[in-house]
Write a protein that holds these residues in place. Structure first.
Motif, mmCIF file in Angstrom:
data_model
loop_
_atom_site.group_PDB
_atom_site.id
_atom_site.type_symbol
_atom_site.label_atom_id
_atom_site.label_comp_id
_atom_site.label_asym_id
_atom_site.label_seq_id
_atom_site.Cartn_x
_atom_site.Cartn_y
_atom_site.Cartn_z
ATOM 1 N N GLU A 230 -9.856 25.800 15.086
ATOM 2 C CA GLU A 230 -10.791 25.635 16.200
ATOM 3 C C GLU A 230 -11.624 24.364 16.046
ATOM 4 O O GLU A 230 -11.793 23.603 17.005
ATOM 5 C CB GLU A 230 -11.696 26.857 16.307
ATOM 6 C CG GLU A 230 -12.514 26.892 17.571
ATOM 7 C CD GLU A 230 -13.277 28.200 17.714
ATOM 8 O OE1 GLU A 230 -14.501 28.129 17.940
ATOM 9 O OE2 GLU A 230 -12.657 29.276 17.603
ATOM 10 N N LYS B 219 -10.267 16.816 20.515
ATOM 11 C CA LYS B 219 -10.645 16.672 21.925
ATOM 12 C C LYS B 219 -11.796 15.686 22.116
ATOM 13 O O LYS B 219 -11.967 15.143 23.206
ATOM 14 C CB LYS B 219 -11.026 18.031 22.513
ATOM 15 C CG LYS B 219 -9.829 18.936 22.705
ATOM 16 C CD LYS B 219 -10.270 20.304 23.196
ATOM 17 C CE LYS B 219 -9.072 21.239 23.335
ATOM 18 N NZ LYS B 219 -9.487 22.594 23.721
ATOM 19 N N LEU C 92 -1.823 18.610 16.013
ATOM 20 C CA LEU C 92 -2.308 19.979 15.804
ATOM 21 C C LEU C 92 -1.270 21.004 16.247
ATOM 22 O O LEU C 92 -1.126 22.054 15.618
ATOM 23 C CB LEU C 92 -3.637 20.195 16.537
ATOM 24 C CG LEU C 92 -4.807 19.333 16.063
ATOM 25 C CD1 LEU C 92 -6.069 19.693 16.835
ATOM 26 C CD2 LEU C 92 -5.028 19.434 14.575
ATOM 27 N N GLU D 246 -9.460 21.316 16.695
ATOM 28 C CA GLU D 246 -9.263 21.076 18.130
ATOM 29 C C GLU D 246 -10.498 20.434 18.754
ATOM 30 O O GLU D 246 -10.371 19.533 19.585
ATOM 31 C CB GLU D 246 -8.926 22.382 18.844
ATOM 32 C CG GLU D 246 -7.533 22.877 18.551
ATOM 33 C CD GLU D 246 -7.219 24.224 19.183
ATOM 34 O OE1 GLU D 246 -8.137 24.884 19.739
ATOM 35 O OE2 GLU D 246 -6.049 24.625 19.106
ATOM 36 N N LEU E 61 -3.960 15.799 19.234
ATOM 37 C CA LEU E 61 -3.660 17.126 19.774
ATOM 38 C C LEU E 61 -2.192 17.494 19.551
ATOM 39 O O LEU E 61 -1.876 18.638 19.230
ATOM 40 C CB LEU E 61 -4.035 17.194 21.254
ATOM 41 C CG LEU E 61 -5.546 17.149 21.524
ATOM 42 C CD1 LEU E 61 -5.827 16.912 23.002
ATOM 43 C CD2 LEU E 61 -6.226 18.414 21.027
#
Length: 133
Positions: A100, A107, A122, A103, A119
């Motif tokens: 989390e 972002k 990931l 991310e 991204l």
């Protein structure tokens, strides 16, 4: 030898000899924010396999905050380098189970191409692959 070279040599020597506390101290003496963050990420990666997961994650979370201002610099190279370091840190966080947070970091990357690549990395990590770094 100038201060930059001396600080880099001290960091590199401490890291390669696994004197991680000194490596961390010397990372903070480096000149550019993106380089400090990248170096702290390297120290974190050295702590992780040695079982000090908490220290590794703490260093990564500290490092994430350092290059964010660098992304806004007028110097385009510093901006790109800062985005690259954030990409690398996001992947490191994901590999340490902090999906989390990884991310969130990915972002937040200002450079559109680097953000997309982070991204994508990931996603690779979530599929059991190693990512880009």
């Amino acid at each position: 030898m100038n201060d930059y070279d001396e600080n880099w040599e001290q960091f590199d020597l401490a890291l390669t000899s696994f004197n991680l506390k000194d490596a961390e101290i010397n990372a903070h003496k480096l000149d550019d924010n993106w380089l400090i963050a990248e170096s702290l990420g390297k120290v974190a990666k050295a702590y992780f396999p040695n079982g000090d997961v908490t220290k590794a994650k703490t260093l990564l979370l500290e490092a994430v905050n350092i290059p964010k201002d660098g992304e806004m610099e007028v110097n385009p190279q510093n901006s790109i380098d800062s985005s690259s370091v954030l990409w690398e840190l996001a992947e490191s966080l994901a590999l340490m189970g902090e999906i989390e947070k990884a991310e969130d970091v990915a972002k937040s990357i200002k450079n559109e191409w680097k953000r997309k690549r982070a991204l994508d990395g990931l996603v690779q990590i979530s599929e059991g692959k190693s990512g880009s770094f």
